[in-house]
Design a protein around this motif. Structure first.
Motif, PDB file in Angstrom:
ATOM      1  N   TRP A   1     -99.293  66.700   8.345  1.00 29.21           N
ATOM      2  CA  TRP A   1     -98.126  67.571   8.294  1.00 29.21           C
ATOM      3  C   TRP A   1     -97.883  67.985   6.835  1.00 29.21           C
ATOM      4  O   TRP A   1     -98.824  68.401   6.159  1.00 29.21           O
ATOM      5  N   ASP A   2     -96.704  67.789   6.326  1.00 30.78           N
ATOM      6  CA  ASP A   2     -96.427  68.265   4.968  1.00 30.78           C
ATOM      7  C   ASP A   2     -96.396  67.135   3.948  1.00 30.78           C
ATOM      8  O   ASP A   2     -95.858  67.291   2.857  1.00 30.78           O
ATOM      9  N   GLN A   3     -97.018  65.997   4.288  1.00 31.11           N
ATOM     10  CA  GLN A   3     -96.939  64.830   3.409  1.00 31.11           C
ATOM     11  C   GLN A   3     -98.292  64.160   3.231  1.00 31.11           C
ATOM     12  O   GLN A   3     -99.145  64.183   4.132  1.00 31.11           O
ATOM     13  N   GLU A   4     -98.465  63.550   2.061  1.00 34.70           N
ATOM     14  CA  GLU A   4     -99.633  62.716   1.821  1.00 34.70           C
ATOM     15  C   GLU A   4     -99.416  61.362   2.488  1.00 34.70           C
ATOM     16  O   GLU A   4     -98.275  60.854   2.547  1.00 34.70           O
ATOM     17  N   VAL A   5    -100.499  60.775   2.985  1.00 33.28           N
ATOM     18  CA  VAL A   5    -100.360  59.446   3.587  1.00 33.28           C
ATOM     19  C   VAL A   5     -99.784  58.485   2.550  1.00 33.28           C
ATOM     20  O   VAL A   5    -100.063  58.571   1.357  1.00 33.28           O
ATOM     21  N   GLY A   6     -98.970  57.583   3.043  1.00 35.07           N
ATOM     22  CA  GLY A   6     -98.224  56.699   2.159  1.00 35.07           C
ATOM     23  C   GLY A   6     -96.803  57.163   1.955  1.00 35.07           C
ATOM     24  O   GLY A   6     -95.978  56.414   1.422  1.00 35.07           O
ATOM     25  N   ASP A   7     -96.501  58.409   2.398  1.00 35.43           N
ATOM     26  CA  ASP A   7     -95.143  58.938   2.276  1.00 35.43           C
ATOM     27  C   ASP A   7     -94.480  59.150   3.634  1.00 35.43           C
ATOM     28  O   ASP A   7     -93.351  59.650   3.694  1.00 35.43           O
ATOM     29  N   HIS A   8     -95.152  58.774   4.717  1.00 36.51           N
ATOM     30  CA  HIS A   8     -94.585  58.990   6.045  1.00 36.51           C
ATOM     31  C   HIS A   8     -93.609  57.870   6.413  1.00 36.51           C
ATOM     32  O   HIS A   8     -93.784  56.714   6.004  1.00 36.51           O
TER      33      HIS A   8
ATOM     34  N   GLY B   1     -97.203  53.128  -4.058  1.00 40.00           N
ATOM     35  CA  GLY B   1     -97.899  53.984  -3.103  1.00 40.00           C
ATOM     36  C   GLY B   1     -99.019  53.253  -2.395  1.00 40.00           C
ATOM     37  O   GLY B   1     -99.222  53.414  -1.185  1.00 40.00           O
ATOM     38  N   LEU B   2     -99.762  52.438  -3.143  1.00 39.74           N
ATOM     39  CA  LEU B   2    -100.833  51.652  -2.527  1.00 39.74           C
ATOM     40  C   LEU B   2    -100.264  50.683  -1.504  1.00 39.74           C
ATOM     41  O   LEU B   2    -100.831  50.519  -0.412  1.00 39.74           O
ATOM     42  N   GLY B   3     -99.150  50.048  -1.835  1.00 38.42           N
ATOM     43  CA  GLY B   3     -98.529  49.129  -0.889  1.00 38.42           C
ATOM     44  C   GLY B   3     -98.144  49.819   0.408  1.00 38.42           C
ATOM     45  O   GLY B   3     -98.350  49.272   1.503  1.00 38.42           O
ATOM     46  N   ARG B   4     -97.606  51.043   0.297  1.00 39.29           N
ATOM     47  CA  ARG B   4     -97.245  51.793   1.497  1.00 39.29           C
ATOM     48  C   ARG B   4     -98.494  52.161   2.300  1.00 39.29           C
ATOM     49  O   ARG B   4     -98.479  52.151   3.536  1.00 39.29           O
ATOM     50  N   CYS B   5     -99.581  52.471   1.600  1.00 36.94           N
ATOM     51  CA  CYS B   5    -100.837  52.785   2.293  1.00 36.94           C
ATOM     52  C   CYS B   5    -101.377  51.580   3.043  1.00 36.94           C
ATOM     53  O   CYS B   5    -101.913  51.717   4.157  1.00 36.94           O
ATOM     54  N   ILE B   6    -101.270  50.417   2.461  1.00 34.04           N
ATOM     55  CA  ILE B   6    -101.728  49.206   3.133  1.00 34.04           C
ATOM     56  C   ILE B   6    -100.913  48.964   4.397  1.00 34.04           C
ATOM     57  O   ILE B   6    -101.464  48.648   5.465  1.00 34.04           O
ATOM     58  N   ASP B   7     -99.584  49.145   4.296  1.00 34.00           N
ATOM     59  CA  ASP B   7     -98.745  48.988   5.491  1.00 34.00           C
ATOM     60  C   ASP B   7     -99.124  50.020   6.550  1.00 34.00           C
ATOM     61  O   ASP B   7     -99.174  49.708   7.748  1.00 34.00           O
TER      62      ASP B   7
ATOM     63  N   GLU C   1     -91.261  56.168  11.791  1.00 40.85           N
ATOM     64  CA  GLU C   1     -91.305  56.978  13.006  1.00 40.85           C
ATOM     65  C   GLU C   1     -92.488  57.935  12.978  1.00 40.85           C
ATOM     66  O   GLU C   1     -93.179  58.129  13.991  1.00 40.85           O
ATOM     67  N   GLN C   2     -92.754  58.539  11.825  1.00 36.90           N
ATOM     68  CA  GLN C   2     -93.911  59.429  11.722  1.00 36.90           C
ATOM     69  C   GLN C   2     -95.218  58.677  11.911  1.00 36.90           C
ATOM     70  O   GLN C   2     -96.151  59.197  12.537  1.00 36.90           O
ATOM     71  N   ILE C   3     -95.290  57.478  11.396  1.00 41.43           N
ATOM     72  CA  ILE C   3     -96.495  56.667  11.585  1.00 41.43           C
ATOM     73  C   ILE C   3     -96.685  56.350  13.060  1.00 41.43           C
ATOM     74  O   ILE C   3     -97.810  56.397  13.584  1.00 41.43           O
ATOM     75  N   ARG C   4     -95.608  56.068  13.758  1.00 40.91           N
ATOM     76  CA  ARG C   4     -95.712  55.836  15.204  1.00 40.91           C
ATOM     77  C   ARG C   4     -96.189  57.104  15.912  1.00 40.91           C
ATOM     78  O   ARG C   4     -96.985  57.027  16.859  1.00 40.91           O
TER      79      ARG C   4
END
Length: 289
Positions: A35-42, A90-96, A45-48
């Motif tokens: 969509w309009d975001q880089e992964v790690g910024d979702h 950002g890396l931490g969010r990517c890991i999650d 709910e968006q991840i679901r």
């Protein structure tokens, strides 16, 4: 080998990208921009939503590919600096995100390129960016430690304009840090811009350290500082791809290979380029199963 694509190379509309993947028979999606975001910024709910859409299309997520640590100057940035801390967050969010979407691969980049890292017979005095490699190793210690703690694998990309541009440097980084949670994301065409020889030279150095692969084709003109993307099989990577595919089969590679859809034909779209390159990609590397 598991064939897939970086989905935003088709479209940032994730549903559409998945539909196109289904049309051509790919089942492995690498996520960079959705969509309009880089992964790690979702959001959660968006991840679901991403997970639900992938399951509905029978697609697995192969890798979470944010531009973690891209562009950082290893000579000017330390682990305590806020810009580095922001990349760590950002890396931490990517890991999650990776854990939520069922993959254990997260891409990292390797900072901004220092051209000459090693030298001798006087070059170490006049030409080398002295201390750059050691500073780079220091920066990478914390991301690797986090990967170990979280039980995921970081794949460092051979990137243009980055510290790790070649198979040799990727292997050296992994050896120097000594962690089984760090592997190489071998972007084969990217390495051509540092005059690497992908096969047999680079492949034989890195074959036991490959965690993920990117494929595209390019025309490289280093003296003119120019790069062109072209149909797969028409560029400077073409002479190596069949040999690499054969070697991967011979050596039992079971990881992912993502087509990086960055070719846009004159007057066309990136999706047009993707569709044009799929027959060659699948013929080279398998049936995508």
């Amino acid at each position: 080998m598991k064939l897939g694509v970086i989905t935003d190379g088709i479209s940032r509309d994730f549903s559409h990208a998945l539909e196109v993947m289904a049309e051509v028979g790919l089942r492995h999606a690498e996520l960079q921009f959705v969509w309009d975001q880089e992964v790690g910024d979702h959001s959660d709910e968006q991840i679901r939503q991403i997970k639900t859409l992938a399951e509905e299309h029978d697609v697995e997520i192969s890798c979470i590919s944010r531009h973690n640590f891209a562009g950082l100057s290893v000579m000017d940035v330390g682990p305590e600096d806020e810009v580095f801390r922001a990349h760590m967050r950002g890396l931490g969010r990517c890991i999650d995100t990776a854990k939520a979407l069922g993959t254990d691969l997260v891409r990292i980049m390797s900072g901004r390129k220092e051209m000459i890292l090693f030298g001798h017979n006087g070059a170490e005095v006049w030409n080398v960016s002295n201390g750059a490699w050691d500073r780079f190793l220091k920066l990478m210690e914390e991301p690797v430690r986090l990967a170990e703690e979280k039980g995921i694998t970081l794949v460092v990309e051979t990137g243009n304009n980055s510290m790790v541009t070649s198979g040799f440097l990727g292997r050296k980084l992994i050896d120097d840090l000594g962690s089984r949670h760090l592997k190489l994301l071998w972007d084969i065409p990217n390495t051509l811009y540092c005059a690497d020889t992908p096969y047999p030279d680079a492949y034989e150095q890195i074959k036991d350290h490959i965690g993920h692969i990117h494929v595209k084709d390019v025309k490289v003109n280093i003296p003119h500082a120019t790069l062109g993307i072209c149909p797969l099989g028409d560029g400077d990577a073409a002479p190596y791809l069949a040999d690499i595919a054969a070697a991967l089969r011979r050596d039992g590679y079971r990881g992912h290979i993502s087509y990086e859809s960055v070719y846009r034909p004159d007057g066309g779209t990136f999706e047009d380029g993707f569709r044009a390159c799929m027959p060659a990609f699948k013929a080279l590397f398998g049936d995508g199963s």
